[in-house]
Write an enzyme that holds these catalytic residues in place. Structure first.
Site, PDB file in Angstrom:
ATOM      1  N   GLU A   1      40.115  46.503  47.328  1.00 25.74           N
ATOM      2  CA  GLU A   1      41.167  47.386  46.797  1.00 25.74           C
ATOM      3  C   GLU A   1      40.690  48.804  46.442  1.00 25.74           C
ATOM      4  OE1 GLU A   1      44.021  44.038  44.770  1.00 25.74           O
ATOM      5  OE2 GLU A   1      42.298  44.670  43.628  1.00 25.74           O
TER       6      GLU A   1
HETATM    7  C1  TNX Z   1      43.448  40.961  43.371  1.00 26.19           C
HETATM    8  S1  TNX Z   1      41.447  39.384  44.708  1.00 26.19           S
HETATM    9  C2  TNX Z   1      42.204  41.387  42.974  1.00 26.19           C
HETATM   10  C3  TNX Z   1      41.858  41.418  41.556  1.00 26.19           C
HETATM   11  C4  TNX Z   1      43.003  40.956  40.694  1.00 26.19           C
HETATM   12  C5  TNX Z   1      43.686  39.790  41.345  1.00 26.19           C
HETATM   13  C6  TNX Z   1      44.761  39.186  40.516  1.00 26.19           C
HETATM   14  C7  TNX Z   1      40.665  40.663  44.601  1.00 26.19           C
HETATM   15  C8  TNX Z   1      39.455  40.742  45.358  1.00 26.19           C
HETATM   16  N1  TNX Z   1      41.175  41.644  43.843  1.00 26.19           N
HETATM   17  O1  TNX Z   1      41.435  42.696  41.186  1.00 26.19           O
HETATM   18  O2  TNX Z   1      42.501  40.597  39.451  1.00 26.19           O
HETATM   19  O3  TNX Z   1      44.224  40.208  42.575  1.00 26.19           O
HETATM   20  O4  TNX Z   1      45.215  38.002  41.073  1.00 26.19           O
END
Ligand code: TNX
Length: 570
Positions: free
Chosen positions: A363
């Site tokens: 992300e």
């Molecule tokens: C996505 S899964 C994220 C996290 C969040 C999560 C909540 C991932 C690698 N990144 O930063 O906490 O969703 O479900």
């Protein structure tokens, strides 16, 4: 049962052996009178590879039981004795001699010969072919457990296998064994043989200690939970926008400033180097490897608050206590960023005995694709230079391959050409599909905490998928294993952690450990049902999912009030 009194006549040698024979016969008779053991040999979670019950072989543990071990098994035997002493009240001495009482429990890393047709410890005999040592087939983590009316024997190639065998034995005792104080019970163990080994080498769970901080004691207790179900990796998500949780000597403000915040404005916290060493050592004794994650280049607001020179605009952002993602990143165009990465991964690697270092990579929405790839390529090389193997979320896929690199799949559609391509270039995969393995997802619409962006995940959904064939274009050979992540935006206490882990963690554990042939939802849910009373008795919070036929008989009441159990001492 029978006491351990010395023989009354003057011929100790002869009398001792006849006393032992009498005692064994009495034990068998008592066992027969008391009916079958309450737990069945095939009730174990995760399901063992091979189970052969022998109802005539039920064994009853009594007050003069002794744990006999070979030298490599001593530490496992001490841990097993530590699990069994509180509820039984038995002394259960650990010895590496044959003297001192009737033989009841032998942990041995030595391999019996298997000659004469009975098979080595790695098989039931017969089809073994070479007839060679069964430990070859059992591998590092496999074990053989034999329960007969005369005793219990666990055999493995080494301590990890013995440890898993000891966890199986613990599950075969009746649920009151989980009492932290002595209770009266018949400590019957069902007779027969189990031969067992894992399907995948990597079986893990992740705890996000960044969104909310969890003190060392909580982490140790989570490690105990993993170890019960033969999970062998704990991934710690140590850094995120809301908090930096590991002390770094060369960049002290990361923890001292970046560690003071948490989601919702709580006080935060961080692990000192000694705290982290304690977690790692506690895990190692339980054959659990810690995988530290430093999430880069995104999810870095806490680091930017501490060191504004890492921020693209060189201005400190305000501390962040919300739950949005994807807005922060370290400046990929500034050389100081790479000095920071090298220092941090260098220190974390030096504190970490395990082979892995997780670089995050998820992300980073604000970083253009080209600079993201270039940043990741450099960061991966910095990790490799520490001697560790890179792990990262599957967003790392487009970056160049480094030796051994492992991607962690958290997608929800099982289809990502970039991930499949990275696997073709040599990456292996850990499976954490968001819509099956994410333990922060709600069980049902009315689950009071958790998310639902990847859907609702009840126990059946956590159980019904296959890591080996889940991602299109990724062959089973590239799958290293499974991991169940627990993100903690809405999870604030140990009880809430346990509520989200249980009963889904054992479902993921079974996917990682058990052969595909044993996979069967209706059998799993009935095997799992017997664990509810164990968790209640041990003081473990769990979701009483309506999918599981929990026993209606209430768990046995302990004879003394139960203090909230703390993790066993390292
Ligand atoms: C996505 S899964 C994220 C996290 C969040 C999560 C909540 C991932 C690698 N990144 O930063 O906490 O969703 O479900």
């Amino acid at each position: 049962m029978t006491g351990g009194a010395a023989p009354a006549d003057g011929l100790p040698g002869v009398a001792a052996s006849s006393a032992e024979l009498a005692r064994a016969a009495a034990g068998r008779a008592a066992g027969a009178l008391a009916g079958p053991a309450p737990v069945r040999l095939d009730d174990v979670v995760p399901a063992p590879e091979q189970v052969r019950p022998d109802p005539a072989g039920d064994f009853t543990l009594d007050a003069d039981a002794v744990l006999r071990v070979s030298p490599t098994g001593r530490d496992v035997a001490e841990q097993l004795a530590g699990w069994l002493r509180p509820a039984t009240g038995f002394p259960l001495p650990v010895t590496d001699t044959t003297e001192g009482g009737p033989l009841t429990l032998t942990l041995s890393a030595a391999v019996s010969t298997g000659a004469g047709g009975s098979g080595g410890p790695g098989s039931f005999g017969g089809s073994g072919g070479s007839g060679g040592p069964g430990d070859v087939r059992l591998g590092d983590e496999g074990y053989r457990l034999d329960v007969t009316a005369d005793g219990v024997r666990i055999t493995a190639a080494g301590p990890a296998g013995l440890f898993h065998g000891a966890q199986t034995l613990r599950q075969l005792l009746p649920a009151p064994i989980e009492n932290p104080a002595a209770v009266a019970a018949r400590w019957a163990i069902p007779g027969g043989t189990i031969v067992d080994r894992p399907r995948f080498p990597y079986r893990g769970a992740m705890l996000d200690v960044a969104r909310h901080f969890f003190p060392v004691e909580d982490v140790l207790r989570v490690i105990d939970h993993l170890a019960r179900y033969k999970l062998n990796h704990l991934h710690l998500h140590l850094t995120d926008d809301q908090g930096w949780r590991i002390a770094v000597d060369s960049w002290p403000r990361l923890a001292e400033v970046g560690g003071t915040t948490a989601v919702g404005g709580g006080p935060g916290g961080w692990y000192t180097r000694d705290d982290y060493r304690r977690i790692v050592a506690y895990a190692a004794r339980r054959h659990v490897t810690v995988v530290p994650e430093i999430d880069l280049p995104g999810h870095t607001n806490a680091a930017l608050v501490a060191y504004p020179e890492l921020a693209p605009g060189k201005v400190a952002p305000p501390p962040y206590t919300g739950t949005e993602v994807g807005f922060s990143f370290v400046d990929p165009a500034d050389e100081r960023t790479y000095a920071f990465v090298a220092d941090v991964v260098g220190e974390v690697a030096a504190l970490t005995p395990g082979p892995w270092l997780h670089l995050g990579g998820d992300e980073a929405f604000k970083v253009p694709a080209d600079s993201y790839r270039a940043f990741v390529a450099r960061a991966q090389r910095l990790v490799a230079a520490t001697g560790k193997t890179v792990v990262g979320w599957h967003q790392l896929a487009p970056a160049e391959h480094v030796d051994g690199r492992v991607l962690q799949w958290w997608g929800t559609n099982g289809d990502d050409p970039e991930t499949a391509d990275a696997v073709r270039r040599g990456a292996r995969l850990i499976l954490s599909p968001g819509n099956h393995a994410y333990l922060d997802m709600k069980y049902a619409p009315d689950t009071p905490i958790g998310h639902d962006w990847a859907g609702l995940i009840d126990v059946r959904r956590a159980y019904e998928w296959d890591p080996a064939s889940h991602v299109r274009g990724v062959p089973a050979e590239a799958v290293l294993g499974v991991e169940a992540p627990l993100w903690t935006e809405s999870v604030t206490t140990l009880a809430e952690v346990e509520f989200m882990l249980f009963p889904r963690l054992p479902a993921v554990a079974e996917l990682g450990w058990s052969p595909r042939e044993t996979h069967d939802w209706s059998r799993f849910r009935s095997r799992l049902a017997g664990h509810g009373p164990r968790w209640s008795t041990a003081g473990i919070t769990f979701h009483q999912s309506p999918e599981i036929p929990w026993p209606t008989t209430p768990p046995q009441i302990p004879t003394q009030p139960t203090p909230h159990p703390s993790p066993t001492t390292p």
